[in-house]
Design a protein around this motif. Structure first.
Motif, mmCIF file in Angstrom:
data_model
loop_
_atom_site.group_PDB
_atom_site.id
_atom_site.type_symbol
_atom_site.label_atom_id
_atom_site.label_comp_id
_atom_site.label_asym_id
_atom_site.label_seq_id
_atom_site.Cartn_x
_atom_site.Cartn_y
_atom_site.Cartn_z
ATOM 1 N N ASN A 1 2.926 -3.345 0.081
ATOM 2 C CA ASN A 1 4.305 -3.053 0.484
ATOM 3 C C ASN A 1 4.880 -1.887 -0.323
ATOM 4 O OD1 ASN A 1 4.534 -5.263 2.418
ATOM 5 N ND2 ASN A 1 4.500 -6.609 0.626
ATOM 6 N N HIS A 2 4.039 -0.878 -0.505
ATOM 7 C CA HIS A 2 4.423 0.248 -1.355
ATOM 8 C C HIS A 2 3.471 1.391 -1.039
ATOM 9 C CE1 HIS A 2 4.526 2.643 -5.131
ATOM 10 N NE2 HIS A 2 5.750 2.173 -5.272
ATOM 11 N N ASN A 3 4.003 2.585 -0.851
ATOM 12 C CA ASN A 3 3.176 3.736 -0.504
ATOM 13 C C ASN A 3 3.312 4.825 -1.559
ATOM 14 O OD1 ASN A 3 1.556 5.583 0.817
ATOM 15 N ND2 ASN A 3 3.124 6.195 2.286
ATOM 16 N N SER A 4 2.207 5.115 -2.261
ATOM 17 C CA SER A 4 2.157 6.225 -3.205
ATOM 18 C C SER A 4 0.695 6.615 -3.358
ATOM 19 C CB SER A 4 2.751 5.825 -4.567
ATOM 20 O OG SER A 4 1.951 4.830 -5.198
ATOM 21 N N HIS B 1 -3.870 3.781 -0.771
ATOM 22 C CA HIS B 1 -2.506 4.159 -1.130
ATOM 23 C C HIS B 1 -1.509 3.038 -0.842
ATOM 24 C CE1 HIS B 1 -3.251 8.813 -0.938
ATOM 25 N NE2 HIS B 1 -4.020 8.188 -1.813
ATOM 26 N N LYS B 2 -1.777 2.221 0.188
ATOM 27 C CA LYS B 2 -0.799 1.217 0.617
ATOM 28 C C LYS B 2 -1.286 -0.219 0.509
ATOM 29 C CE LYS B 2 1.406 2.263 4.468
ATOM 30 N NZ LYS B 2 1.624 2.704 5.878
ATOM 31 N N ASN B 3 -2.598 -0.410 0.309
ATOM 32 C CA ASN B 3 -3.167 -1.752 0.354
ATOM 33 C C ASN B 3 -4.266 -1.911 -0.682
ATOM 34 O OD1 ASN B 3 -1.880 -2.342 3.086
ATOM 35 N ND2 ASN B 3 -3.272 -0.677 3.654
ATOM 36 N N SER C 1 -1.482 -6.227 1.767
ATOM 37 C CA SER C 1 -0.528 -5.129 1.695
ATOM 38 C C SER C 1 0.183 -5.136 0.352
ATOM 39 C CB SER C 1 0.498 -5.249 2.820
ATOM 40 O OG SER C 1 1.503 -4.262 2.678
ATOM 41 N N ASN D 1 -3.972 6.429 4.866
ATOM 42 C CA ASN D 1 -3.309 5.849 3.703
ATOM 43 C C ASN D 1 -3.533 4.344 3.586
ATOM 44 O OD1 ASN D 1 -2.348 8.325 2.957
ATOM 45 N ND2 ASN D 1 -0.197 7.876 3.316
ATOM 46 N N ASP D 2 -3.944 3.717 4.674
ATOM 47 C CA ASP D 2 -4.235 2.286 4.665
ATOM 48 C C ASP D 2 -5.677 1.988 4.280
ATOM 49 O OD1 ASP D 2 -1.760 1.014 5.974
ATOM 50 O OD2 ASP D 2 -2.283 2.558 7.427
#
Length: 290
Positions: A254-257, A229-231, A252, A208-209
């Motif tokens: 600072n959010h995961n989707s 997804h996160k960066n 970053s 996800n990174d």
């Protein structure tokens, strides 16, 4: 003495451009929610006049390019008459405003009908569009379809166009994911080409990174944003035929989707879109670069 060590640490960090990691306080702000019918947005691009956001969906969806105004209202459904949506994974434009669809989604690394489609899409009043150029390609280095799972490096969800060439950034789906991705160059022409390998790079982090889902380029063609997804990761210092020495700056969100689409609104502002699921997503966000 303490001051000396602090200054030394600062200079050591600032002199490592290959993999800078910037943890910033910039917020990912919701600009608007996507229309309900757009649940699986896979790419966005801006019209030349920056009044329309063109959006596409991926495999299993219609061969349609959707036009949104800058408030997120759906203003057009443009049917691409002579194309099939095998797996449209990104959309981009060139300096002249021509629109291209990346039909190169390849989750299982087995497809042999990869292509980039140029369409005659000019404005949001159109009801239909046609493919006016098909750039077919295969990857240099791929000889098995699929290869061993430890070498699943031939999916792609991200590309840009620079001065008559497409640049593709692959999505690593290998067993034992380590952030490695490949950069390929394909000429912006009608025909069937071998995509030339011009870089093998690595992003830090887990899937996800560091699994690349979209790309965008700034107006001066010297910075490319790669979305995860996160960066985001910003590439700079690359050459037209060689990305191997590119600098990578990680920022970053600072959010995961499930973020799948990115475009420069201007050289200091990004628009980012994510897919809708039960709890999150289905939005276009604005992110300010420093």
């Amino acid at each position: 003495m303490l001051r000396f060590f602090v200054l030394s640490a600062f200079f050591l960090l600032s002199c490592n451009p290959k993999a800078q990691d910037s943890s910033r306080n910039n917020e990912l702000k919701v600009e608007f929610s996507l229309p309900k019918k757009l649940k699986e947005v896979s790419g966005i691009a801006l019209s030349q006049d920056k009044k329309t956001i063109w959006a596409i969906e991926d495999q299993g969806n219609k061969n349609v390019v959707y036009g949104l105004d800058m408030q997120g209202k759906l203003v057009s459904d443009v049917l691409v008459e002579n194309a099939e949506n095998n797996d449209w994974e990104d959309i981009t434009k060139d300096a002249q405003g021509n629109i291209y669809l990346g039909d190169f989604g390849n989750n299982d690394n087995r497809r042999q009908n990869l292509s980039i489609l140029k369409i005659d899409l000019k404005n949001s009043s159109q009801k239909t569009a046609k493919v006016v150029q098909t750039t077919k390609f295969h990857y240099e280095g791929q000889t098995e379809f699929p290869p061993k799972k430890s070498n699943w490096l031939y999916d792609c969800e991200a590309f840009v166009e620079i001065n008559g060439n497409f640049y593709l950034f692959t999505k690593n789906r290998s067993k034992g994911f380590d952030g490695t991705f490949l950069v390929f160059q394909v000429p912006n022409k009608e025909g069937d080409f071998q995509a030339k390998l011009i870089g093998k790079l690595k992003l830090n982090g887990k899937y996800n990174d560091a699994a690349i889902t979209s790309a965008a380029i700034n107006s001066t063609n010297n910075k490319i944003v790669l979305l995860n997804h996160k960066n985001i990761h910003i590439l700079s210092g690359f050459e037209a035929n060689d990305f191997s020495a590119a600098n990578i700056q990680k920022i970053s969100l600072n959010h995961n989707s499930q973020k799948e689409a990115v475009v420069y609104l201007d050289d200091k502002t990004l628009l980012i879109a994510d897919e809708k699921n039960k709890q999150t997503g289905g939005n276009v966000y604005k992110f300010l670069l420093q």
